[in-house]
Design a protein around this motif. Structure first.
Motif, PDB file in Angstrom:
ATOM      1  N   VAL A   7       9.642  -9.679   3.588  1.00 42.22           N
ATOM      2  CA  VAL A   7       8.945  -9.024   2.480  1.00 42.22           C
ATOM      3  C   VAL A   7      10.003  -8.371   1.589  1.00 42.22           C
ATOM      4  O   VAL A   7      10.974  -7.805   2.082  1.00 42.22           O
ATOM      5  CB  VAL A   7       7.961  -7.948   3.006  1.00 42.22           C
ATOM      6  CG1 VAL A   7       7.201  -7.298   1.862  1.00 42.22           C
ATOM      7  CG2 VAL A   7       6.998  -8.554   4.015  1.00 42.22           C
ATOM      8  N   TYR A   9      10.712  -6.068  -2.288  1.00 41.02           N
ATOM      9  CA  TYR A   9      10.129  -5.095  -3.209  1.00 41.02           C
ATOM     10  C   TYR A   9      10.873  -5.112  -4.532  1.00 41.02           C
ATOM     11  O   TYR A   9      12.046  -5.466  -4.588  1.00 41.02           O
ATOM     12  CB  TYR A   9      10.187  -3.697  -2.582  1.00 41.02           C
ATOM     13  CG  TYR A   9       9.420  -3.653  -1.294  1.00 41.02           C
ATOM     14  CD1 TYR A   9       8.074  -3.326  -1.293  1.00 41.02           C
ATOM     15  CD2 TYR A   9      10.022  -3.991  -0.097  1.00 41.02           C
ATOM     16  CE1 TYR A   9       7.349  -3.327  -0.115  1.00 41.02           C
ATOM     17  CE2 TYR A   9       9.300  -3.996   1.087  1.00 41.02           C
ATOM     18  CZ  TYR A   9       7.976  -3.671   1.068  1.00 41.02           C
ATOM     19  OH  TYR A   9       7.243  -3.687   2.224  1.00 41.02           O
ATOM     20  N   ILE A  60       1.189  -6.062   2.152  1.00 41.14           N
ATOM     21  CA  ILE A  60       1.618  -6.035   0.750  1.00 41.14           C
ATOM     22  C   ILE A  60       1.621  -4.617   0.169  1.00 41.14           C
ATOM     23  O   ILE A  60       1.486  -4.428  -1.031  1.00 41.14           O
ATOM     24  CB  ILE A  60       0.775  -6.995  -0.110  1.00 41.14           C
ATOM     25  CG1 ILE A  60      -0.699  -6.625  -0.082  1.00 41.14           C
ATOM     26  CG2 ILE A  60       0.986  -8.434   0.339  1.00 41.14           C
ATOM     27  CD1 ILE A  60      -1.542  -7.414  -1.081  1.00 41.14           C
ATOM     28  N   THR A  62       3.033  -0.863  -0.991  1.00 38.11           N
ATOM     29  CA  THR A  62       4.201  -0.305  -1.660  1.00 38.11           C
ATOM     30  C   THR A  62       5.136   0.281  -0.610  1.00 38.11           C
ATOM     31  O   THR A  62       4.702   0.795   0.417  1.00 38.11           O
ATOM     32  CB  THR A  62       3.749   0.785  -2.653  1.00 38.11           C
ATOM     33  OG1 THR A  62       2.956   0.153  -3.647  1.00 38.11           O
ATOM     34  CG2 THR A  62       4.917   1.489  -3.293  1.00 38.11           C
ATOM     35  N   HIS A  63       6.429   0.199  -0.862  1.00 35.20           N
ATOM     36  CA  HIS A  63       7.433   0.775   0.037  1.00 35.20           C
ATOM     37  C   HIS A  63       8.053   1.978  -0.672  1.00 35.20           C
ATOM     38  O   HIS A  63       8.806   1.807  -1.628  1.00 35.20           O
ATOM     39  CB  HIS A  63       8.507  -0.256   0.354  1.00 35.20           C
ATOM     40  CG  HIS A  63       9.634   0.297   1.147  1.00 35.20           C
ATOM     41  ND1 HIS A  63       9.525   0.565   2.475  1.00 35.20           N
ATOM     42  CD2 HIS A  63      10.871   0.673   0.786  1.00 35.20           C
ATOM     43  CE1 HIS A  63      10.668   1.078   2.902  1.00 35.20           C
ATOM     44  NE2 HIS A  63      11.503   1.141   1.892  1.00 35.20           N
ATOM     45  N   TYR A  68       5.491  -3.545  -3.999  1.00 33.13           N
ATOM     46  CA  TYR A  68       5.566  -4.845  -3.337  1.00 33.13           C
ATOM     47  C   TYR A  68       5.780  -5.934  -4.383  1.00 33.13           C
ATOM     48  O   TYR A  68       5.179  -5.899  -5.457  1.00 33.13           O
ATOM     49  CB  TYR A  68       4.265  -5.091  -2.566  1.00 33.13           C
ATOM     50  CG  TYR A  68       4.053  -6.519  -2.162  1.00 33.13           C
ATOM     51  CD1 TYR A  68       4.625  -7.003  -0.993  1.00 33.13           C
ATOM     52  CD2 TYR A  68       3.317  -7.386  -2.942  1.00 33.13           C
ATOM     53  CE1 TYR A  68       4.455  -8.333  -0.621  1.00 33.13           C
ATOM     54  CE2 TYR A  68       3.136  -8.709  -2.581  1.00 33.13           C
ATOM     55  CZ  TYR A  68       3.705  -9.171  -1.419  1.00 33.13           C
ATOM     56  OH  TYR A  68       3.535 -10.480  -1.054  1.00 33.13           O
ATOM     57  N   GLU A  69       6.641  -6.910  -4.081  1.00 27.59           N
ATOM     58  CA  GLU A  69       6.862  -8.014  -5.012  1.00 27.59           C
ATOM     59  C   GLU A  69       6.516  -9.363  -4.411  1.00 27.59           C
ATOM     60  O   GLU A  69       5.916 -10.200  -5.064  1.00 27.59           O
ATOM     61  CB  GLU A  69       8.310  -8.037  -5.502  1.00 27.59           C
ATOM     62  CG  GLU A  69       8.533  -9.117  -6.547  1.00 27.59           C
ATOM     63  CD  GLU A  69       9.910  -9.043  -7.156  1.00 27.59           C
ATOM     64  OE1 GLU A  69      10.539 -10.105  -7.265  1.00 27.59           O
ATOM     65  OE2 GLU A  69      10.358  -7.935  -7.511  1.00 27.59           O
ATOM     66  N   LYS A  71       6.603 -12.154  -0.554  1.00 26.33           N
ATOM     67  CA  LYS A  71       6.801 -12.343   0.881  1.00 26.33           C
ATOM     68  C   LYS A  71       6.996 -13.816   1.185  1.00 26.33           C
ATOM     69  O   LYS A  71       6.648 -14.672   0.373  1.00 26.33           O
ATOM     70  CB  LYS A  71       5.610 -11.793   1.660  1.00 26.33           C
ATOM     71  CG  LYS A  71       4.319 -12.546   1.411  1.00 26.33           C
ATOM     72  CD  LYS A  71       3.166 -11.896   2.119  1.00 26.33           C
ATOM     73  CE  LYS A  71       1.844 -12.540   1.880  1.00 26.33           C
ATOM     74  NZ  LYS A  71       1.630 -13.326   0.689  1.00 26.33           N
TER      75      LYS A  71
END
Length: 142
Positions: A7, A9, A60, A62-63, A68-69, A71
């Motif tokens: 994954v 971001y 999915i 947000t970090h 999130y972008e 995966k």
């Protein structure tokens, strides 16, 4: 059977590296809860990282402040592999930190950490052959 994902971001700028993490789910649903494995800066400004595990996060999500972008499904993994991921994570973090001490602050990062783990799992035949090559094509910057 579990599923292992790479994954990434959104980066903070067009020239900044994207944050990469590994996630484990027991469903192929994007809203599935995942356990995330990643490294984070230890805060001392010396390019050193510490392993981090976050449980029960949507795949999915947000970090921190990074959205999130994308995966990539890396493959199915057995429960004993899931159990060993923390050990893989710690070993890969030690390798990244060792390289940063030799080369310079921050030259090795979360993407290198991720690739070390993927390479190790593929070499041990715990991920399909060609998984590393697929991961290498994922977006790294900006």
């Amino acid at each position: 059977m579990a599923y292992l994902w790479l994954v990434w971001y959104h980066a903070s700028s067009k020239m900044s590296p994207k944050h990469w993490a590994l996630a484990v789910t027991y469903e192929l649903n994007e809203r599935a809860y995942a356990t995330f494995y990643q490294i984070l800066a230890d805060g001392n400004g010396m390019g050193q990282f510490v392993p981090n595990v976050m449980r029960r996060v949507h795949l999915i999500a947000t970090h921190g402040d990074q959205a999130y972008e994308g995966k990539l499904l890396l493959g199915e993994i057995l429960d004993n592999v899931v159990g060993a991921l923390e050990m893989y994570s710690e070993s890969a973090a030690d390798m990244v930190n060792s390289q940063n001490r030799k080369r310079g602050v921050g030259e090795t990062n979360c993407q290198d950490w991720t690739m070390i783990i993927i390479r190790s799992l593929e070499d041990a035949q715990l991920l399909p052959k060609g998984t590393l090559a697929k991961a290498e094509r994922c977006p790294r910057v900006g």
